[in-house]
Design a protein around this motif. Structure first.
Motif, PDB file in Angstrom:
ATOM      1  N   TYR A  11      44.466  13.162  75.015  1.00  0.00           N
ATOM      2  CA  TYR A  11      45.317  12.026  74.674  1.00  0.00           C
ATOM      3  C   TYR A  11      46.143  12.353  73.440  1.00  0.00           C
ATOM      4  O   TYR A  11      45.608  12.821  72.435  1.00  0.00           O
ATOM      5  N   ALA A  13      49.009  10.485  70.858  1.00  0.00           N
ATOM      6  CA  ALA A  13      49.664   9.251  70.436  1.00  0.00           C
ATOM      7  C   ALA A  13      50.942   9.588  69.682  1.00  0.00           C
ATOM      8  O   ALA A  13      50.934  10.425  68.778  1.00  0.00           O
ATOM      9  N   THR A  19      51.360   2.980  65.523  1.00  0.00           N
ATOM     10  CA  THR A  19      50.450   3.916  66.175  1.00  0.00           C
ATOM     11  C   THR A  19      49.645   4.722  65.167  1.00  0.00           C
ATOM     12  O   THR A  19      48.511   5.131  65.453  1.00  0.00           O
ATOM     13  N   GLU A  20      50.203   4.962  63.992  1.00  0.00           N
ATOM     14  CA  GLU A  20      49.423   5.633  62.944  1.00  0.00           C
ATOM     15  C   GLU A  20      48.185   4.813  62.590  1.00  0.00           C
ATOM     16  O   GLU A  20      47.129   5.363  62.244  1.00  0.00           O
ATOM     17  N   ALA A  36      44.946   3.435  68.199  1.00  0.00           N
ATOM     18  CA  ALA A  36      44.951   4.684  68.963  1.00  0.00           C
ATOM     19  C   ALA A  36      43.639   5.442  68.774  1.00  0.00           C
ATOM     20  O   ALA A  36      43.098   6.015  69.731  1.00  0.00           O
ATOM     21  N   ASP A  37      43.107   5.470  67.546  1.00  0.00           N
ATOM     22  CA  ASP A  37      41.804   6.090  67.314  1.00  0.00           C
ATOM     23  C   ASP A  37      40.718   5.359  68.098  1.00  0.00           C
ATOM     24  O   ASP A  37      39.780   5.972  68.617  1.00  0.00           O
ATOM     25  N   TYR A  64      42.122  14.875  71.279  1.00  0.00           N
ATOM     26  CA  TYR A  64      42.999  13.788  70.807  1.00  0.00           C
ATOM     27  C   TYR A  64      43.873  14.292  69.666  1.00  0.00           C
ATOM     28  O   TYR A  64      43.414  15.005  68.776  1.00  0.00           O
ATOM     29  N   ASN A  66      47.184  12.640  67.100  1.00  0.00           N
ATOM     30  CA  ASN A  66      47.997  11.484  66.737  1.00  0.00           C
ATOM     31  C   ASN A  66      49.135  11.980  65.857  1.00  0.00           C
ATOM     32  O   ASN A  66      48.935  12.351  64.701  1.00  0.00           O
ATOM     33  N   GLN A  81      58.509  14.511  67.021  1.00  0.00           N
ATOM     34  CA  GLN A  81      57.210  14.372  67.691  1.00  0.00           C
ATOM     35  C   GLN A  81      57.240  14.743  69.165  1.00  0.00           C
ATOM     36  O   GLN A  81      56.259  15.267  69.699  1.00  0.00           O
ATOM     37  N   ARG A 264      46.750  13.551  62.517  1.00  0.00           N
ATOM     38  CA  ARG A 264      45.974  14.391  63.440  1.00  0.00           C
ATOM     39  C   ARG A 264      46.962  15.206  64.274  1.00  0.00           C
ATOM     40  O   ARG A 264      47.217  14.905  65.441  1.00  0.00           O
ATOM     41  N   TYR A 270      37.633  15.168  69.958  1.00  0.00           N
ATOM     42  CA  TYR A 270      37.450  13.951  69.164  1.00  0.00           C
ATOM     43  C   TYR A 270      35.985  13.795  68.830  1.00  0.00           C
ATOM     44  O   TYR A 270      35.126  13.832  69.703  1.00  0.00           O
TER      45      TYR A 270
END
Length: 271
Positions: A11, A13, A19-20, A36-37, A64, A66, A81, A264, A270
């Motif tokens: 995943y 993000a 989203t952070e 998201a976490d 994962y 982010n 991004q 991340r 994760y």
């Protein structure tokens, strides 16, 4: 188009402060947790449980990343991004962006839609399931935000149209009246509180076909409204602590995310 439930092993993000995870609980390393976490934790636990039930070794840990950074505009999300996210080849991506553009006077909504659509298409082209979001309706909780509504409604329609395509899912925050409640928002009135992040995470999991753990759209228990003196103190604190600095950054062309790396940046297991 709502996606049927499928398993995920990775995943990514993508987005801005939403989203952070701004204003959620803090991890021990000082980073915000965020919805998201929370989604990553739920999917990682699901993957581990599936491996245990099947009697197989969890050799392929759920991974994962982010990449979201507070303050980013949709052009920055696209340029900074998108390439990294697409290269990671994750089978799930969440994409949220454009609201920082809408908040600024003179927003070019055509450009915002064009870049958001390009991000969505490029991420979907990797084979990932892509989750998109509609914005909440700020006019129901923030005075003076009516000027934003035409652009927000247009973005809502654009996102919902994208969501009809195969491989996309949409979390419709606009149509969830619970987000009118200030208890779902942090003191700055722009970012979610921990309860707000918890509800968005549940909305994402529902959009991915997971059974509901709770009704994330349900209103909070009734609470007595603040008194006039308390409301005046809260408004004064907000003006001095949050709105003033935000306006200052806009006037000087600065952003809260300038020079800030993603929390991340690599697609790692994760834990």
């Amino acid at each position: 188009m709502p996606t049927t439930s499928r398993s995920y092993t990775s995943y990514v993000a993508v987005g801005d402060s939403f989203t952070e995870g701004m204003c959620d609980e803090l991890h021990p390393d000082g980073h915000y947790r965020g919805w998201a976490d929370r989604v990553a934790a739920a999917l990682a636990a699901e993957a581990a449980g599936t491996a245990e039930t099947a009697g197989t070794a969890p050799a392929a840990d759920f991974r994962y990343a982010n990449l979201a950074v507070r303050g980013k505009l949709i052009g920055q999300i696209h340029d900074e991004q998108l390439p990294a996210a697409a290269a990671m080849g994750a089978d799930l991506v969440t994409l949220a962006g454009g609201l920082n553009d809408v908040l600024r006077p003179g927003c070019d909504i055509d450009r915002v839609e064009r870049l958001l659509g390009r991000c969505a298409a490029d991420l979907r082209a990797t084979g990932a399931t892509v989750v998109l979001f509609t914005s909440t309706d700020p006019t129901r909780r923030m005075a003076g935000s009516a000027r934003l509504l035409p652009a927000i409604l247009r973005m809502k329609g654009f996102v919902q149209e994208l969501g009809q395509q195969d491989g996309f899912a949409v979390v419709d925050l606009f149509s969830a009246p619970c987000f009118d409640d200030r208890r779902l928002w942090a003191e700055d009135r722009l970012h979610l509180s921990p309860e707000g992040h918890r509800r968005v995470a549940e909305g994402v999991l529902e959009a991915l076909g997971r059974p509901a753990a709770f009704d994330w759209r349900a209103p909070l228990p009734a609470a007595a409204p603040p008194g006039r003196a308390e409301k005046l103190r809260s408004d004064a604190r907000w003006l001095g602590t949050h709105l003033g600095p935000w306006i200052g950054r806009r006037l000087t062309g600065r952003s809260s995310g300038d020079g800030r790396p993603p929390k991340r940046p690599e697609l790692l297991p994760y834990r």
